[in-house]
Design a protein around this motif. Structure first.
Motif, mmCIF file in Angstrom:
data_model
loop_
_atom_site.group_PDB
_atom_site.id
_atom_site.type_symbol
_atom_site.label_atom_id
_atom_site.label_comp_id
_atom_site.label_asym_id
_atom_site.label_seq_id
_atom_site.Cartn_x
_atom_site.Cartn_y
_atom_site.Cartn_z
ATOM 1 N N LEU A 53 0.829 -1.203 0.000
ATOM 2 C CA LEU A 53 0.000 0.000 0.000
ATOM 3 C C LEU A 53 0.865 1.255 0.000
ATOM 4 O O LEU A 53 0.568 2.225 -0.712
ATOM 5 C CB LEU A 53 -0.925 -0.010 1.215
ATOM 6 C CG LEU A 53 -1.894 1.174 1.353
ATOM 7 C CD1 LEU A 53 -2.795 1.290 0.125
ATOM 8 C CD2 LEU A 53 -2.741 1.034 2.619
ATOM 9 N N LEU A 54 1.945 1.236 0.774
ATOM 10 C CA LEU A 54 2.824 2.404 0.812
ATOM 11 C C LEU A 54 3.487 2.635 -0.541
ATOM 12 O O LEU A 54 3.636 3.785 -0.987
ATOM 13 C CB LEU A 54 3.890 2.222 1.894
ATOM 14 C CG LEU A 54 4.795 3.431 2.151
ATOM 15 C CD1 LEU A 54 3.972 4.631 2.597
ATOM 16 C CD2 LEU A 54 5.855 3.098 3.197
ATOM 17 N N ALA A 55 3.877 1.549 -1.208
ATOM 18 C CA ALA A 55 4.468 1.688 -2.543
ATOM 19 C C ALA A 55 3.484 2.351 -3.499
ATOM 20 O O ALA A 55 3.858 3.221 -4.297
ATOM 21 C CB ALA A 55 4.886 0.318 -3.074
ATOM 22 N N ALA A 56 2.218 1.949 -3.409
ATOM 23 C CA ALA A 56 1.199 2.547 -4.276
ATOM 24 C C ALA A 56 0.982 4.019 -3.958
ATOM 25 O O ALA A 56 0.632 4.809 -4.840
ATOM 26 C CB ALA A 56 -0.119 1.786 -4.137
ATOM 27 N N MET A 57 1.204 4.401 -2.684
ATOM 28 C CA MET A 57 0.970 5.785 -2.278
ATOM 29 C C MET A 57 2.179 6.683 -2.511
ATOM 30 O O MET A 57 2.080 7.899 -2.409
ATOM 31 C CB MET A 57 0.579 5.846 -0.797
ATOM 32 C CG MET A 57 -0.687 5.091 -0.446
ATOM 33 S SD MET A 57 -2.089 5.462 -1.522
ATOM 34 C CE MET A 57 -2.238 7.230 -1.300
#
Length: 533
Positions: free
Chosen positions: A326-330
């Motif tokens: 999720l952090l990578a996507a954000m």
């Protein structure tokens, strides 16, 4: 040693913040939303209508009239000074949000300074915070108020009031009122509603005409906010628009999905509150506002970044892996970064909507995840398996989505240009004039060039005399898009269109008998690769 690490991380935060602010100030369109606030309020103070203001970039003032009262003092200084103050205030808000998240991430006082420093640095690097800096947005301040109130860290007699003020500036925090009710914080819910109404009444007294315009007209005009089908809108509504759901079905489908996502998030938030994890609960409700809102631009998406950090700080491997994903996507745009390896249009669609999908999954399964829920069902009573069913259902739905052909309606930036557009210098045409177009054409049915831009690809070319119809397919299985053939110059016909992504696109030329005489798919992809090198 720990103090040294804390100092080093804070030094990294300062460097990232300074570099980010300098890069923002070097842009021609720096703090463009703040410019809208400044211009709209200047007009208001000059006696002109607040909602009649339109900035040079076409942006109007979109917030409730109470926001104009809160932002009113910004016109007391020059816009250049205001930009510096706003950037500093945004960075300070990031630190405050990180401090609140640090409370949720660890109960050990000795570790908290390091955790807060890391959280602040990660936040500063994330796309939502960078977007807040770039546009001069209020979103980070809304998140801060709702987070502090949702966690219950404000004095008891004031709890609920921050949510009320935040909702009076931007409506989405009203979901926290439902959260207060679901967790038995009835007085907080009452204070939130009372504060919201008091702010609205105050605005109506001070700005009666603007209040009437907003609540009777502007609040329903979502077109004022921008193109809701663009990839920047990572809400459920935006994703459904990109899927191509028809107008008759969209409202009911959207309402049903929003009800499901919000209900699941609120139920899980109540459970987290009972477990003493108020920070996790508040962040989960915030994520639900991102998913449920009709529009969730990048600067609105601070909540998923906080959720990702909470997942990474959890004890389970599956939760940490979900947090990293999720952090990578954000932090990066997966659709742009991974487009070269997306072999199917459905997979590319999933990459482009990774933030919306991630937020929805988080709301459905809480701070657990399908893998975690699966391992716990062995030890938990059957009642706990409801979350597993929800998680598995969501995962199956996403997997099904990933292998489907991308609908033509999922190309929100598509536009085919008409004859009147030929004279507009803004639009991309490979030739402008009869001699130039004649020289550009070849013996092939279609001769074209491409130009890649940040959010779209433009295709322009000429066709030979035997071509009578031209169609573009965004992806296999999608409906065709008619491309007008423009008799702009004697002896030649040109065309021009734009598309969100040509990785799976196909251009087909037809003869007068309706039969295809040429098809271009690999050629489009090759031309795009050559353009983007």
């Amino acid at each position: 040693m720990r103090d040294r690490r804390v100092a080093l991380v804070w030094a990294a935060f300062v460097v990232v913040a300074l570099v980010s602010c300098v890069l923002v100030l070097r842009r021609d369109d720096r703090l463009s939303d703040l410019h809208i606030y400044y211009g709209a309020l200047s007009d208001l103070h000059a006696g002109r209508p607040l909602y009649g203001f339109v900035a040079a970039n076409g942006g109007p003032f979109t917030y409730p009239p109470f926001a104009a009262l809160v932002l009113g003092p910004i016109t007391a200084v020059s816009e250049g000074v205001l930009q510096g103050i706003w950037l500093v205030a945004t960075c300070a808000a990031v630190v405050a949000v990180a401090g609140a998240v640090g409370v949720a991430l660890t109960t050990r006082q000795s570790r908290r300074p390091l955790v807060v420093a890391v959280a602040a640095t990660v936040l500063m690097l994330s796309a939502p915070v960078q977007s807040n800096l770039r546009f001069g947005q209020v979103s980070i301040f809304i998140v801060l108020m709702a987070l502090l109130d949702g966690m219950g860290v404000v004095p008891p007699r004031l709890r609920g009031m921050l949510v009320g003020v935040a909702a009076a500036i931007k409506l989405t925090p009203l979901l926290f009122v439902v959260y207060f009710l679901a967790t038995g914080r009835y007085r907080d819910a009452g204070r939130a509603v009372a504060t919201f109404l008091a702010c609205a009444v105050l605005a109506a007294v001070v700005l009666p005409a603007e209040s009437w315009t907003y609540w009777t007209e502007a609040v329903r005009q979502t077109s004022r906010i921008g193109n809701l089908a663009s990839l920047g809108n990572q809400s459920l509504h935006g994703m459904l628009l990109r899927v191509g759901v028809d107008e008759a079905t969209l409202p009911l489908l959207w309402a049903g999905l929003v009800a499901l996502v919000c209900a699941a998030a609120l139920l899980r938030a109540r459970q987290l509150t009972v477990e003493g994890r108020a920070g996790h609960a508040a962040v989960l409700v915030g994520c639900a506002t991102v998913a449920a809102s009709p529009v969730s631009w990048t600067h609105h998406q601070v909540w998923p970044v906080l959720a990702a950090m909470l997942l990474i700080g959890a004890s389970g491997v599956a939760q940490r892996a979900a947090g990293v994903a999720l952090l990578a996507a954000m932090v990066v745009s997966l659709g742009a970064v991974l487009s070269p390896v997306s072999t199917r249009p459905g997979v590319q669609f999933l990459f482009e909507n990774a933030r919306a999908v991630g937020v929805c999954l988080l709301c459905l399964v809480g701070f657990g995840g399908v893998a975690v829920a699966a391992t716990r069902t062995v030890r938990r009573p059957a009642g706990g398996r409801g979350w597993l069913r929800v998680g598995v259902t969501a995962t199956v739905a996403v997997a099904f989505f990933a292998v489907q052909p991308l609908p033509a309606g999922a190309d929100p930036t598509f536009k085919a240009y008409a004859l009147d557009d030929v004279v507009n210098p803004r639009y991309f045409f490979v030739c402008r004039g009869p001699a130039e177009c004649a020289a550009y054409g070849t013996d092939a049915p279609v001769t074209f060039s491409t130009r890649a831009e940040k959010t779209k690809v433009r295709v322009n070319g000429v066709v030979s005399p035997q071509v009578t119809r031209l169609e573009y397919f965004s992806a296999p299985g999608g409906a065709p898009r008619a491309i007008p053939l423009l008799d702009a110059y004697p002896g030649s016909r040109t065309f021009s269109f734009r598309s969100a992504n040509m990785a799976q696109g196909r251009l087909v030329a037809y003869a007068s008998d309706g039969q295809p005489i040429a098809s271009y798919d690999e050629e489009l992809a090759a031309a795009l690769r050559a353009t983007t090198r």
